[in-house]
Design a protein around this motif. Structure first.
Motif, PDB file in Angstrom:
ATOM      1  N   LEU A  47      -3.293  -7.156  -8.015  1.00 45.30           N
ATOM      2  CA  LEU A  47      -3.860  -7.720  -6.789  1.00 45.30           C
ATOM      3  C   LEU A  47      -5.312  -7.307  -6.618  1.00 45.30           C
ATOM      4  O   LEU A  47      -6.164  -8.124  -6.272  1.00 45.30           O
ATOM      5  CB  LEU A  47      -3.062  -7.246  -5.568  1.00 45.30           C
ATOM      6  N   GLU A  48      -5.584  -6.020  -6.880  1.00 47.36           N
ATOM      7  CA  GLU A  48      -6.961  -5.527  -6.758  1.00 47.36           C
ATOM      8  C   GLU A  48      -7.889  -6.333  -7.644  1.00 47.36           C
ATOM      9  O   GLU A  48      -8.939  -6.805  -7.213  1.00 47.36           O
ATOM     10  CB  GLU A  48      -7.029  -4.055  -7.198  1.00 47.36           C
ATOM     11  N   ARG A  49      -7.471  -6.501  -8.904  1.00 46.28           N
ATOM     12  CA  ARG A  49      -8.298  -7.224  -9.872  1.00 46.28           C
ATOM     13  C   ARG A  49      -8.471  -8.692  -9.453  1.00 46.28           C
ATOM     14  O   ARG A  49      -9.560  -9.254  -9.532  1.00 46.28           O
ATOM     15  CB  ARG A  49      -7.625  -7.149 -11.254  1.00 46.28           C
ATOM     16  N   THR A  50      -7.370  -9.296  -9.005  1.00 50.11           N
ATOM     17  CA  THR A  50      -7.403 -10.705  -8.606  1.00 50.11           C
ATOM     18  C   THR A  50      -8.354 -10.910  -7.429  1.00 50.11           C
ATOM     19  O   THR A  50      -9.164 -11.847  -7.422  1.00 50.11           O
ATOM     20  CB  THR A  50      -5.973 -11.167  -8.222  1.00 50.11           C
ATOM     21  N   ILE A  51      -8.273 -10.006  -6.452  1.00 53.92           N
ATOM     22  CA  ILE A  51      -9.129 -10.130  -5.266  1.00 53.92           C
ATOM     23  C   ILE A  51     -10.601  -9.961  -5.652  1.00 53.92           C
ATOM     24  O   ILE A  51     -11.460 -10.730  -5.221  1.00 53.92           O
ATOM     25  CB  ILE A  51      -8.706  -9.099  -4.197  1.00 53.92           C
ATOM     26  N   ALA A  65       4.839  -4.555   1.290  1.00 51.14           N
ATOM     27  CA  ALA A  65       6.182  -4.194   1.729  1.00 51.14           C
ATOM     28  C   ALA A  65       6.671  -3.000   0.922  1.00 51.14           C
ATOM     29  O   ALA A  65       6.727  -3.061  -0.303  1.00 51.14           O
ATOM     30  CB  ALA A  65       7.131  -5.363   1.542  1.00 51.14           C
ATOM     31  N   ASP A  66       6.974  -1.938   1.611  1.00 52.08           N
ATOM     32  CA  ASP A  66       7.540  -0.769   0.951  1.00 52.08           C
ATOM     33  C   ASP A  66       8.582  -0.178   1.868  1.00 52.08           C
ATOM     34  O   ASP A  66       8.562  -0.417   3.073  1.00 52.08           O
ATOM     35  CB  ASP A  66       6.457   0.276   0.667  1.00 52.08           C
ATOM     36  N   ILE A  67       9.448   0.602   1.265  1.00 54.56           N
ATOM     37  CA  ILE A  67      10.455   1.249   2.087  1.00 54.56           C
ATOM     38  C   ILE A  67       9.780   2.278   2.991  1.00 54.56           C
ATOM     39  O   ILE A  67      10.141   2.439   4.141  1.00 54.56           O
ATOM     40  CB  ILE A  67      11.559   1.851   1.182  1.00 54.56           C
ATOM     41  N   ASP A  68       8.732   2.930   2.473  1.00 57.78           N
ATOM     42  CA  ASP A  68       8.005   3.896   3.291  1.00 57.78           C
ATOM     43  C   ASP A  68       6.566   4.014   2.775  1.00 57.78           C
ATOM     44  O   ASP A  68       6.264   3.510   1.704  1.00 57.78           O
ATOM     45  CB  ASP A  68       8.723   5.258   3.231  1.00 57.78           C
ATOM     46  N   SER A  69       5.718   4.652   3.548  1.00 59.23           N
ATOM     47  CA  SER A  69       4.314   4.987   3.222  1.00 59.23           C
ATOM     48  C   SER A  69       3.383   3.775   3.283  1.00 59.23           C
ATOM     49  O   SER A  69       3.803   2.633   3.203  1.00 59.23           O
ATOM     50  CB  SER A  69       4.192   5.639   1.840  1.00 59.23           C
ATOM     51  N   ASP A  70       2.075   4.058   3.424  1.00 56.12           N
ATOM     52  CA  ASP A  70       1.115   2.964   3.500  1.00 56.12           C
ATOM     53  C   ASP A  70       0.008   3.132   2.461  1.00 56.12           C
ATOM     54  O   ASP A  70      -1.096   2.649   2.628  1.00 56.12           O
ATOM     55  CB  ASP A  70       0.530   2.860   4.918  1.00 56.12           C
ATOM     56  N   VAL A  71       0.322   3.817   1.338  1.00 54.62           N
ATOM     57  CA  VAL A  71      -0.726   4.066   0.335  1.00 54.62           C
ATOM     58  C   VAL A  71      -1.282   2.760  -0.236  1.00 54.62           C
ATOM     59  O   VAL A  71      -2.483   2.623  -0.440  1.00 54.62           O
ATOM     60  CB  VAL A  71      -0.253   4.970  -0.835  1.00 54.62           C
ATOM     61  N   ASP A  72      -0.410   1.762  -0.474  1.00 52.53           N
ATOM     62  CA  ASP A  72      -0.873   0.514  -1.086  1.00 52.53           C
ATOM     63  C   ASP A  72      -1.758  -0.276  -0.126  1.00 52.53           C
ATOM     64  O   ASP A  72      -2.779  -0.834  -0.523  1.00 52.53           O
ATOM     65  CB  ASP A  72       0.326  -0.359  -1.497  1.00 52.53           C
ATOM     66  N   ALA A  73      -1.374  -0.326   1.143  1.00 50.07           N
ATOM     67  CA  ALA A  73      -2.159  -1.078   2.129  1.00 50.07           C
ATOM     68  C   ALA A  73      -3.545  -0.457   2.270  1.00 50.07           C
ATOM     69  O   ALA A  73      -4.551  -1.156   2.343  1.00 50.07           O
ATOM     70  CB  ALA A  73      -1.444  -1.120   3.470  1.00 50.07           C
ATOM     71  N   ARG A  74      -3.601   0.868   2.266  1.00 50.74           N
ATOM     72  CA  ARG A  74      -4.898   1.536   2.407  1.00 50.74           C
ATOM     73  C   ARG A  74      -5.764   1.275   1.182  1.00 50.74           C
ATOM     74  O   ARG A  74      -6.960   1.051   1.276  1.00 50.74           O
ATOM     75  CB  ARG A  74      -4.699   3.038   2.630  1.00 50.74           C
ATOM     76  N   ARG A  75      -5.106   1.282  -0.008  1.00 53.63           N
ATOM     77  CA  ARG A  75      -5.830   1.063  -1.249  1.00 53.63           C
ATOM     78  C   ARG A  75      -6.462  -0.337  -1.247  1.00 53.63           C
ATOM     79  O   ARG A  75      -7.613  -0.509  -1.637  1.00 53.63           O
ATOM     80  CB  ARG A  75      -4.812   1.185  -2.397  1.00 53.63           C
ATOM     81  N   LEU A  76      -5.706  -1.337  -0.776  1.00 55.16           N
ATOM     82  CA  LEU A  76      -6.204  -2.715  -0.806  1.00 55.16           C
ATOM     83  C   LEU A  76      -7.206  -2.998   0.313  1.00 55.16           C
ATOM     84  O   LEU A  76      -8.112  -3.812   0.142  1.00 55.16           O
ATOM     85  CB  LEU A  76      -5.038  -3.697  -0.736  1.00 55.16           C
ATOM     86  N   SER A  77      -7.059  -2.311   1.451  1.00 53.44           N
ATOM     87  CA  SER A  77      -7.989  -2.595   2.543  1.00 53.44           C
ATOM     88  C   SER A  77      -9.397  -2.125   2.176  1.00 53.44           C
ATOM     89  O   SER A  77     -10.379  -2.567   2.758  1.00 53.44           O
ATOM     90  CB  SER A  77      -7.502  -1.984   3.857  1.00 53.44           C
ATOM     91  N   LEU A  78      -9.500  -1.240   1.170  1.00 49.48           N
ATOM     92  CA  LEU A  78     -10.814  -0.812   0.690  1.00 49.48           C
ATOM     93  C   LEU A  78     -11.609  -1.982   0.110  1.00 49.48           C
ATOM     94  O   LEU A  78     -12.824  -1.937  -0.007  1.00 49.48           O
ATOM     95  CB  LEU A  78     -10.674   0.277  -0.390  1.00 49.48           C
ATOM     96  N   VAL A  81     -10.285  -6.798   2.432  1.00 46.75           N
ATOM     97  CA  VAL A  81      -9.364  -7.847   2.862  1.00 46.75           C
ATOM     98  C   VAL A  81      -8.484  -7.286   3.981  1.00 46.75           C
ATOM     99  O   VAL A  81      -8.331  -6.078   4.111  1.00 46.75           O
ATOM    100  CB  VAL A  81      -8.467  -8.362   1.705  1.00 46.75           C
ATOM    101  N   LYS A  82      -7.925  -8.199   4.763  1.00 46.23           N
ATOM    102  CA  LYS A  82      -7.031  -7.780   5.834  1.00 46.23           C
ATOM    103  C   LYS A  82      -5.698  -7.353   5.226  1.00 46.23           C
ATOM    104  O   LYS A  82      -5.106  -8.122   4.472  1.00 46.23           O
ATOM    105  CB  LYS A  82      -6.771  -8.984   6.743  1.00 46.23           C
ATOM    106  N   ALA A  83      -5.225  -6.161   5.535  1.00 46.04           N
ATOM    107  CA  ALA A  83      -3.955  -5.719   4.964  1.00 46.04           C
ATOM    108  C   ALA A  83      -3.083  -5.068   6.016  1.00 46.04           C
ATOM    109  O   ALA A  83      -3.579  -4.318   6.858  1.00 46.04           O
ATOM    110  CB  ALA A  83      -4.211  -4.734   3.825  1.00 46.04           C
ATOM    111  N   VAL A  84      -1.792  -5.382   5.981  1.00 46.94           N
ATOM    112  CA  VAL A  84      -0.849  -4.672   6.845  1.00 46.94           C
ATOM    113  C   VAL A  84       0.278  -4.113   5.984  1.00 46.94           C
ATOM    114  O   VAL A  84       0.588  -4.642   4.916  1.00 46.94           O
ATOM    115  CB  VAL A  84      -0.204  -5.570   7.941  1.00 46.94           C
ATOM    116  N   GLN A  85       0.867  -3.046   6.483  1.00 47.86           N
ATOM    117  CA  GLN A  85       1.998  -2.454   5.791  1.00 47.86           C
ATOM    118  C   GLN A  85       3.267  -2.857   6.529  1.00 47.86           C
ATOM    119  O   GLN A  85       3.385  -2.644   7.731  1.00 47.86           O
ATOM    120  CB  GLN A  85       1.858  -0.932   5.790  1.00 47.86           C
ATOM    121  N   ALA A  86       4.196  -3.468   5.805  1.00 49.57           N
ATOM    122  CA  ALA A  86       5.488  -3.790   6.409  1.00 49.57           C
ATOM    123  C   ALA A  86       6.506  -2.785   5.883  1.00 49.57           C
ATOM    124  O   ALA A  86       6.623  -2.605   4.680  1.00 49.57           O
ATOM    125  CB  ALA A  86       5.907  -5.202   6.029  1.00 49.57           C
TER     126      ALA A  86
END
Lengths: 218, 123
Positions: A47-51, A65-78, A81-86
């Motif tokens: 996703l990072e590369r594509t964006i 979407a993850d069972i827990d944590s928001d590491v991926d959303a934070r990584r992508l919001s850098l 792009v608009k990112a939310v963690q579900a």
């Protein structure tokens, strides 16, 4: 008590919710792509590369979407792009209801393209329609070419198969022809790309497909 | 947790049906579950028994599962065979050009239910 015959599939309520959501997204000219893969296949890296490669062409949103944590959303919001963690509260997949909640949190009126990074799992996400316009699955070279034999439903439900991490092919015995043949046998309409998000090899064809689909949608 | 997810969707489908048909109580739910649907029946019933207690309409609903045999068709010789016993390779001719034709679904066959009308009739 009386007997009521139903003959309805068990996920009928989810299928209806998904259809409503798909129409709502189509009305607001926004393409939702449901990205599915096993844990560690490289969904976030791809996703990072594509964006980065899309270089601002679309207004992009991400649902992580993850069972827990928001590491991926934070990584992508850098990436700006608009990112939310579900959070799926322990569930192994996203369904239409959870996707709707996340989309409303994200807000999609001003977006053209949204990626839903589903929970890392090759089984359940394939069974639940999220309301996405297109389903894309990732299979990374280290996982092996036998995955279509083991997780057939995922290959049946996906519009695109992205074989990723092809920069590692010299160290793994991944048979590309066999993998293609197995995936096509399950789903003759599946479009297959071989890419490396690390070196950029093969990214062009994937981006061409992606922009083609998005342009049709918006 | 695959079974619990399916239970939640099933309960939602039944809730919608209860609204539509004015159902006040469901006494049993019968599912037709394919042998290769990926649902583990014992786990599914455990998940159901946990979940139904949180739903007034489903509280007393017993889960009944009818197993649907999985059948595979062979393109090589045109015959059908039992999927669970022989898997991907046709026992008649040895071909691997085979396709599952039945047994991967999960359908709500019927429910036993009490509606507003029943209660009015009893009074």
């Amino acid at each position: 008590m009386k007997i009521i015959e139903l003959k309805e599939t068990i996920t009928a309520s989810n299928d209806r919710d998904a259809e409503v959501l798909r129409n709502r997204l189509a009305d607001s000219k926004c393409l939702l792509i449901n990205l599915m893969a096993s844990p560690g296949a490289g969904k976030t890296t791809l996703l990072e590369r594509t964006i980065k490669d899309l270089n601002g062409r679309y207004r992009i949103g991400i649902i992580e979407a993850d069972i827990d944590s928001d590491v991926d959303a934070r990584r992508l919001s850098l990436l700006g792009v608009k990112a939310v963690q579900a959070h799926t509260d322990g569930m192994c997949h996203m369904d239409a209801g959870m996707t709707k909640t996340a989309l409303e949190e994200l807000g999609f009126d001003d977006l053209d393209l949204i990626f839903l990074e589903n929970v890392g799992n090759l089984i359940c996400p394939a069974e639940f329609d999220t309301g996405a316009g297109r389903n894309v699955m990732i299979l990374s070279v280290p996982e092996g070419d036998d995955k279509p034999l083991k997780y057939p439903l995922m290959f049946t439900k996906s519009d695109v198969l992205l074989i990723t991490k092809i920069d590692t092919k010299s160290v793994f015995d991944f048979d590309f022809d066999k993998c293609r043949e197995r995936a096509k046998k399950l789903n003759p309409d599946i479009t297959i790309f071989e890419v490396s998000a690390k070196t950029g090899e093969g990214m062009e064809a994937w981006l061409e497909w992606l922009t083609g689909q998005t342009d049709q949608w918006i | 947790m695959h079974e619990m997810g399916i239970v939640i969707h099933l309960a939602k489908t039944l809730d919608e049906l209860a609204d539509e048909k004015h159902i006040t109580k469901i006494g049993s739910v019968t599912l037709s579950v394919g042998e290769v649907s990926g649902i583990v029946n014992d786990l599914f019933i455990d998940a159901w028994n946990y979940f139904r207690q949180k739903h007034p309409v489903l509280y007393d609903a017993e889960m009944r599962i009818e197993v649907v045999k999985a059948v595979t068709h062979c393109d090589g010789c045109g015959k059908n065979y039992e999927t669970l016993k022989y898997g991907k390779i046709c026992p008649h001719c040895g071909s691997s050009e085979t396709w599952l034709i039945e047994g991967n679904g999960c359908v709500i066959k019927e429910i036993e239910a009490e509606t507003d009308d029943d209660v009015a009739g009893d009074q």
